[in-house]
Design an enzyme around this catalytic site. Structure first.
Site: not given
Length: 255
Positions: A144, A171
């Protein structure tokens, strides 16, 4: 041919993107209250963001809450996530405790997926991923970036690295500074999906500017998206009910 990821009765990488809704209560009472509200909702996966839990550094208490949480959500797939402060989480813990926590929870048989951050390092990832897989727990390896959107090549490189490290679901979430950054994320997603990925991937551009990326995964290649119940756990999340409606509309139009 890309392999799909089966989690209980949910097949990730097939059909429309699956919806994951986080539980972010700070104490047991709030966590269970959120679980009760979600158990009959139109969602595919529940994520317990354990970094919000006030007693996360007590594994015994984490397990006690987890046991009760599971009893309320029944067979809904459960993702266990401790998000580090560096990547937008609520608390700071040591890498040793991070490793121990994820292994102990994988060993309970109560969770279906765990999230391990790419930048925790190869040693932590190898240990946790190997242990989780032995316990038949699927692993999301994640990254992230709350400051920027890396170049397309860097996004693809990170997703490929996650795949190499054994992620069942790579991800990445990035922060756009302008509209072009959203396009960079979508282009990277599509390139990864079409050329390099041999399994489902998860991508998103955060904030309100990036919300389109949470909706169009079926077109560009992201297999799972996150929606909020009440409070958001990341910038740009929208209500899972609204998300469900849009995903169904797009799926119907595409097919």
């Amino acid at each position: 041919m890309k392999r799909k990821v089966q989690v209980k009765n949910i097949t990730i990488g097939e059909g429309r993107p699956k919806i994951c809704v986080p539980i972010i209560g700070k104490n047991k009472k709030d966590i269970i209250k959120e679980a009760k509200e979600l158990k009959d909702a139109c969602l595919d996966i529940i994520e317990w963001r354990v970094d919000f839990f006030e007693n996360v550094e007590n594994i015994k208490e984490v397990k006690e809450v987890l046991y009760e949480l599971r009893s309320y959500i029944h067979d809904i797939p459960l993702l266990f996530t401790f998000r580090s402060v560096v990547e937008g989480g609520e608390k700071l813990i040591s890498r040793d405790y991070y490793t121990t926590l994820n292994k102990e929870i994988s060993n309970t048989g109560l969770v279906d997926l765990i999230d391990v951050e790419l930048f925790m390092g190869d040693e932590v990832i190898d240990e946790v991923v190997n242990f989780a897989h032995k316990k038949e727990v699927k692993v999301i390896i994640s990254n992230h970036d709350f400051n920027k959107t890396p170049k397309k090549e860097e996004i693809v490189s990170r997703l490929c690295r996650m795949q190499e490290l054994g992620a069942d679901l790579p991800k990445i979430a990035v922060m756009p500074q302008n509209e072009k950054d959203v396009l960079v994320l979508l282009e990277a997603t599509n390139e990864m999906f079409k050329i390099y990925a041999d399994r489902p991937i998860i991508t998103m551009s955060m904030s309100g500017m990036g919300v389109i990326s949470r909706l169009c995964g079926e077109i560009f290649g992201s297999a799972l998206t996150f929606g909020a119940a009440k409070s958001v756990s990341a910038p740009g999340q929208i209500s899972f009910k609204e998300l469900n409606s849009v995903l169904n509309l797009l799926h119907k139009s595409i097919n």
